[in-house]
Structures are given as C-alpha cells and as structure tokens.
Write an enzyme that holds these catalytic residues in place. Structure first.
Site, PDB file in Angstrom:
ATOM      1  N   HIS A  89       0.834  -1.204   0.000  1.00  0.00           N
ATOM      2  CA  HIS A  89       0.000   0.000   0.000  1.00  0.00           C
ATOM      3  C   HIS A  89       0.870   1.256   0.000  1.00  0.00           C
ATOM      4  CE1 HIS A  89       0.759  -1.232   4.179  1.00  0.00           C
ATOM      5  NE2 HIS A  89       0.771   0.054   4.483  1.00  0.00           N
ATOM      6  N   PHE A  90       0.379   2.265  -0.698  1.00  0.00           N
ATOM      7  CA  PHE A  90       1.023   3.577  -0.706  1.00  0.00           C
ATOM      8  C   PHE A  90       0.505   4.416   0.456  1.00  0.00           C
ATOM      9  CE2 PHE A  90       1.923   2.659  -5.155  1.00  0.00           C
ATOM     10  CZ  PHE A  90       3.131   3.320  -5.370  1.00  0.00           C
TER      11      PHE A  90
END
Ligand SMILES: [Zn+2]
Length: 173
Positions: free
Chosen positions: A120-121
């Site tokens: 995930h960013f």
C-alpha cells in the site's frame, strides 16, 4: 512536550495482528466502509484513511488484490494504483489545501510497514510548520473525531471516482 492523546493507538499496539483480517482487503460487503474509513473501492484499487495517521488526511492506497509487493502486480493494477494515488492527491489538494505531500511505500517491517502482507502507498499531506506537532516519535496525535470529520469531507469527492473521474482526468492530461 505536548500531550499525546491517542487512545486508539493502544488497540493497535496491544493487538498482535495475527488472525486479524487484512484491512486492505475490502471484501464484497460495502456496508462497513464508513466504520473502516474506506473512501473508495474500485475494480483494481482502493483508498482508505489511516486510522493511525501521521497527520489528519493521511491516506492509504492499495490494490484490491491481496499481494505483498509491487512485483506481484499486473501492469493494469500498477497503472490503476498510480492513477488512484494521483486522484487521491487531487482530492486532498482540493479539500485540505496542503502545501506539499509525502508519498511512499514501506516495504518490509524493518522499513516501517504495519501491514506487510498487502502492499500500500502512504499519502501524507504536509503543511509548513506541521513538524511542530508531528513529533519525532512518528506516531500521532490526531483525535479520532478529526479523522471522522475529514472522512465526511473527502467522501463525496471519492464517490466521483466510481463515476469514472480517474479516467476523465487521465484523458484530459
Ligand atoms: Zn489484503
């Protein structure tokens, strides 16, 4: 030293995370999205607010598919993920008027990944002087009511994602 009032951190700290369902796997049921602070679930990517944020407005963007690293993503997923990151930055710019952003990935626990199994960013909006209240502890101090209020402000903008706002922006650029 300012008071760190972050009772929800305790839940995070004391939970061993094992046997807990993955927060980035949105499932089919959309009824709990508000409680989970999920702003958007597309066919390939999803956006949620970070319950344990560095600052208010700290977003997390993940592929819908449960994969641990970028290598496991298809080209379509990679493109959709980055377009969703760009779109999310656009929404934050409009709603919260930050002066800058930190965008990045924490790969592996040693790099600070809280959830290693699902890549995930992080999108962290930044304002001049915000480090005054972002202490070096790297943990935070945004009260839950502020997070809920920000969720309410951001949600209508993310609803437009479902109507193809991401694609429109892509064609325009
Ligand atoms: Zn997952």
């Amino acid at each position: 030293m300012k008071v760190l009032w972050a009772p929800w951190r305790m839940k995070y700290i004391v939970s061993d995370q094992k046997g807990v369902e993955c927060i980035f796997c949105p499932g089919e049921d959309r009824t709990d999205d508000q409680a989970k602070l999920i702003l958007h679930v597309g066919s390939l990517s999803m956006v949620m607010m970070n319950r344990f944020p560095y600052v208010n407005g700290h977003l997390l963007v993940a592929p819908v598919r449960h994969v641990a690293d970028l290598e496991s993503l298809t080209s379509d997923e990679m493109l959709d993920l980055l377009m969703t990151v760009r779109g999310s930055i656009g929404v934050l710019s409009k709603v919260m008027c930050p002066e800058g952003f930190n965008v990045g990935l924490n790969l592996g626990r040693v790099a600070g990944a809280g959830v290693e199994a699902h890549v995930h960013f992080h999108i962290v909006p930044r304002w001049n002087g915000d480090t005054n209240y972002m202490t070096v502890l790297g943990e935070v101090r945004v009260i839950p009511e502020h997070i809920k209020e920000t969720y309410r402000k951001l949600l209508p903008h993310f609803r437009k994602f479902a109507d193809g706002a991401l694609e429109e922006k892509n064609e325009a650029s």
